[in-house]
Design a protein around this motif. Structure first.
Motif, PDB file in Angstrom:
ATOM      1  N   LYS A 496       0.834  -1.195   0.000  1.00  0.00           N
ATOM      2  CA  LYS A 496       0.000   0.000   0.000  1.00  0.00           C
ATOM      3  C   LYS A 496       0.870   1.247   0.000  1.00  0.00           C
ATOM      4  O   LYS A 496       2.071   1.203   0.284  1.00  0.00           O
ATOM      5  CB  LYS A 496      -0.933   0.010   1.208  1.00  0.00           C
ATOM      6  CG  LYS A 496      -0.258   0.242   2.554  1.00  0.00           C
ATOM      7  CD  LYS A 496      -1.307   0.402   3.652  1.00  0.00           C
ATOM      8  CE  LYS A 496      -0.652   0.767   4.981  1.00  0.00           C
ATOM      9  NZ  LYS A 496      -1.653   1.009   6.055  1.00  0.00           N
ATOM     10  N   ARG A 500       3.205   0.363  -3.632  1.00  0.00           N
ATOM     11  CA  ARG A 500       2.516  -0.362  -4.704  1.00  0.00           C
ATOM     12  C   ARG A 500       3.190  -0.162  -6.055  1.00  0.00           C
ATOM     13  O   ARG A 500       3.077  -1.004  -6.947  1.00  0.00           O
ATOM     14  CB  ARG A 500       1.056   0.079  -4.776  1.00  0.00           C
ATOM     15  CG  ARG A 500       0.838   1.490  -5.273  1.00  0.00           C
ATOM     16  CD  ARG A 500      -0.628   1.891  -5.162  1.00  0.00           C
ATOM     17  NE  ARG A 500      -0.887   3.188  -5.748  1.00  0.00           N
ATOM     18  CZ  ARG A 500      -0.692   4.344  -5.128  1.00  0.00           C
ATOM     19  NH1 ARG A 500      -0.222   4.344  -3.881  1.00  0.00           N
ATOM     20  NH2 ARG A 500      -0.951   5.489  -5.731  1.00  0.00           N
ATOM     21  N   GLY A 582      -5.101  -2.720  -6.819  1.00  0.00           N
ATOM     22  CA  GLY A 582      -4.688  -1.539  -6.063  1.00  0.00           C
ATOM     23  C   GLY A 582      -4.702  -0.256  -6.866  1.00  0.00           C
ATOM     24  O   GLY A 582      -3.887   0.636  -6.637  1.00  0.00           O
ATOM     25  N   PRO A 589      -5.701  -2.553  -1.020  1.00  0.00           N
ATOM     26  CA  PRO A 589      -4.402  -2.318  -1.666  1.00  0.00           C
ATOM     27  C   PRO A 589      -3.998  -3.472  -2.556  1.00  0.00           C
ATOM     28  O   PRO A 589      -4.620  -4.541  -2.555  1.00  0.00           O
ATOM     29  CB  PRO A 589      -3.448  -2.165  -0.477  1.00  0.00           C
ATOM     30  CG  PRO A 589      -4.104  -2.913   0.644  1.00  0.00           C
ATOM     31  CD  PRO A 589      -5.582  -2.734   0.441  1.00  0.00           C
TER      32      PRO A 589
END
Length: 725
Positions: A496, A500, A582, A589
């Motif tokens: 996250k 990402r 995500g 996420p």
């Protein structure tokens, strides 16, 4: 560590089908001319064959380095000529390995970077200690990849030995259309991983072109600005005996090393100025960007016309009666992102592979589209501009192209929302890591001329926290009963925040496109968004084939990533699954699963087995003795947390010993590394958490960072014993 902004490139455009062709003959003739020019040069620095005794223990010494560049502009094209010439004494096996092979990436063209022709040349010469020299035949370079628009080569330097001198050059000619991109900056930071005995820089810019320049982190007297016989502007630097740079990791060169930065203007005046200042930026933001008409944003009229239907469909799909200003701001953001980065507007070559996901829009372009859309719904906002941390600060700006532009929206029902769009992975409410902590200028986008001027101010952008950027892995390890030296790994990764972006290469554009069409409630058909309808309907079939190829190629990407993570290639069938892409901040996420087998982490020792347990958390930073002393501040991309939970299923008939060495705890102001173990029957569970508390640390904090980095490196080396009961 080359700080020049050009990439090692070899012949790309206009030189395909080389076998005995006219293009080949012309290329070889040009190559011979360049070879004569370089090798017959009169620069005495490139005749030196000895190094000072004080450098005898260095891995390598750069005897001479010369960088020269010329820029001209005619017939609406940029003409760039770049030459890098370097002479290096090889003094140990590490440097020998570095210089024994050159990987040459050929330029990849696509629909977003059209309009250039690039031709480059390379020459390599080896000088033995007895003075004997040998030129490498560049025709011996082999193709690593030979596809249309994507060509890679490599050449191995045979018989290169410690004590030899390697002398090589690269010459690049590039003719570039001015329509699609801003002029390329000419930047050079002075300093390498090896000491430099003689350094020379020569940049020549046509008298027809305007220039903005800065010489950062150095004495102005080192830089000489003159005119040549044709009245072109010339910038030169000559330096002797430059120490090596040991702080290569987390170093922002332009903030630290002597750096010449030059921006040239094509169709403006031919003034030569020392950078831009606050008044220049104020005028640019207030008038040159903010005052343009709606047609500034490509396809803005399409978005404006489509968005009411997008909003109506969203209300229906989400079972809502109305949208709050914050919800509408977010929907506008995602729809602009989709229209700008997911849709295809050209009819050029189809690209759906890895490169397709790395398209980037012009930030001022997207900022204007966002403000136009927000204005339609009376959502207050301001235009903001900042310099990326790697480039320096606002006072270091050379041209307006140094600035990144974005919108800050002020919905009545929420906190301010940052609307920066750098890629198809960007979120509303999130700044790119490159702008975190930077000062920015903001200006109102509505009101009178006087009101806009009065609104101009400076703000400081926030940093994200270590809790915002997390990569978490769970691993379930099972030993193969038929061969205990092979382990089967089930791996789940979630990421996250800024983390990402590390996994962009794991996503397929085809899947992203279909998901985003649904989530932004697009009213258009898929073939329309792919520009594959009407006269171009045949492109849809081509897209289908390209999607299929990209899906097949993904397995290679997965295998390569696993190999890079563990420094061991997986040995058995590999499966992977994307659980969450995500792509939007209100959804879970990014998450993915992998399953694979691996040899090499378990070794037999009589009736027992030694497990290289520490390597299960992938590679850790191991500092050399030289790297333990640091002179420069530490600039990382972002504060972050990396977490692992490793579950090992102990095979029947064995017990595990040595797990006490897996328990570690180092916690300080800069970061931490903490690992704990729990043994329950035949199951060993190890949890690891590593934190970098801040994106920036002063050099004085380096000992604290060393403490938790060393803990991670030591864990990485730990082994446990599977002992036969």
């Amino acid at each position: 560590m080359k700080k020049i902004t050009f990439i090692l490139l070899l012949i790309c455009t206009g030189l395909t089908g080389m076998a005995q062709s006219r293009q080949e003959r012309e290329y070889q003739e040009d190559a011979e001319e360049i070879k004569k020019e370089i090798w017959n040069g009169k620069d005495a620095a490139f005749n030196v064959t000895t190094v000072p005794e004080k450098y005898n223990n260095e891995s390598a010494v750069i005897i001479a380095m010369k960088f020269s560049m010329g820029a001209d502009h005619s017939r609406k094209q940029e003409h760039l000529s770049t030459t890098m010439h370097e002479r290096v004494k090889i003094q140990d096996k590490s440097a020998l390995e570095e210089y024994s092979e050159f990987n040459i990436q050929k330029l990849k063209q696509n629909s977003w970077s059209r309009g250039y022709k690039l031709v480059s040349y390379m020459g390599i010469r080896i000088i033995k200690p007895n003075g004997q020299q040998r030129d490498i035949d560049m025709k011996e370079a082999v193709n690593v990849k030979d596809e249309a628009g994507d060509k890679e080569q490599k050449i191995a330097i045979s018989d290169l030995q410690v004590g030899d001198i390697i002398d090589y050059y690269m010459r690049i000619y590039k003719d570039k259309s001015t329509f699609y991109a801003a002029p390329e900056p000419l930047d050079f930071s002075i300093g390498e991983r090896y000491p430099i005995l003689d350094f020379a820089l020569d940049v020549r810019i046509s008298k027809k072109m305007g220039i903005s320049w800065r010489y950062l982190n150095a004495k102005d007297a080192e830089l000489k600005r003159t005119k040549d016989d044709d009245d072109n502007n010339v910038f030169t630097i000559n330096k002797k005996d430059i120490p090596k740079v040991t702080d290569e990791r987390w170093l922002y060169e332009k903030r630290t090393l002597p750096t010449l930065r030059i921006a040239y203007m094509r169709d403006e005046n031919n003034d030569v100025v020392n950078g831009i200042d606050e008044e220049d930026i104020k005028e640019y933001l207030t008038y040159k960007i903010i005052s343009v008409g709606a047609n500034y944003g490509l396809n803005y009229d399409i978005m404006k016309r489509e968005f009411p239907k997008v909003e109506s469909t969203c209300l229906k799909d989400e079972d809502l009666k109305t949208l709050t200003d914050a919800q509408r701001t977010e929907l506008i953001y995602y729809y602009v992102r989709y229209c700008t980065l997911f849709r295809e507007y050209t009819s050029s070559n189809i690209e759906v592979g890895q490169n397709r996901k790395f398209y980037t829009p012009k930030s001022h372009f997207v900022a204007n589209v966002m403000r136009f859309m927000l204005k339609e719904y009376d959502i207050p906002c301001v235009l903001a501009a900042a310099v990326p941390r790697s480039e320096g600060t606002l006072k270091d700006a050379v041209s307006f192209n140094d600035l990144e532009y974005f919108i800050i929206a002020y919905p009545a029902d929420s906190k301010p929302i940052y609307c920066y769009m750098g890629s198809m992975f960007s979120y509303p409410g999130e700044l790119p890591s490159s702008l975190e902590g930077q000062e920015a200028y903001t200006v109102a986008v509505t009101g009178s001329k006087r009101e806009k001027e009065a609104s101009f101010k400076k703000i400081t952008l926030p940093f994200s926290k270590k809790e915002d950027n997390v990569s978490a892995e769970t691993l379930d390890i099972v030993f193969n009963p038929a061969n205990l030296q092979q382990i089967n790994i089930a791996r789940t990764i979630s990421a996250k925040g800024q983390y990402r972006y590390q996994y962009m290469d794991m996503l397929l554009y085809e899947d992203m496109l279909k998901q985003e069409r649904k989530r932004v409630h697009t009213p258009t058909l898929l073939n329309a968004d792919l520009n594959a309808q009407g006269p171009l309907y045949k492109r849809y079939g081509e897209y289908t084939e390209a999607f299929s190829k990209a899906r097949k190629d993904m397995l290679e990407t997965v295998t390569t990533n696993i190999t890079n993570d563990y420094s061991i290639k997986p040995t058995d069938s590999i499966t992977y699954e994307i659980i969450e892409e995500g792509l939007q901040h209100r959804y879970p996420p990014f998450a993915m699963k992998e399953q694979f087998s691996m040899d090499g982490l378990v070794k037999k020792a009589g009736n027992n087995y030694i497990v290289d347990f520490g390597k299960l958390i992938t590679g850790q930073i191991e500092l050399t003795t030289e790297q333990r002393t640091r002179s420069y501040d530490i600039n990382m991309s972002y504060a972050r947390t990396v977490a692992y939970q490793v579950t090992v299923n102990i095979p029947e008939g064995y017990k595990v010993e040595g797990i006490e060495n897996l328990n570690k705890s180092v916690i300080n102001d800069a970061g931490s590394f903490v690992s704990t173990t729990k043994l329950e029957g035949n199951t060993l569970v190890v949890t690891v958490r590593k934190c970098y508390n801040h994106a920036y640390e002063p050099a004085a904090s380096w000992p604290q960072m060393i403490a938790f980095l060393d803990a991670g490196a030591d864990f990485n080396k730990q082994k446990v014993l599977l002992k036969k009961i």
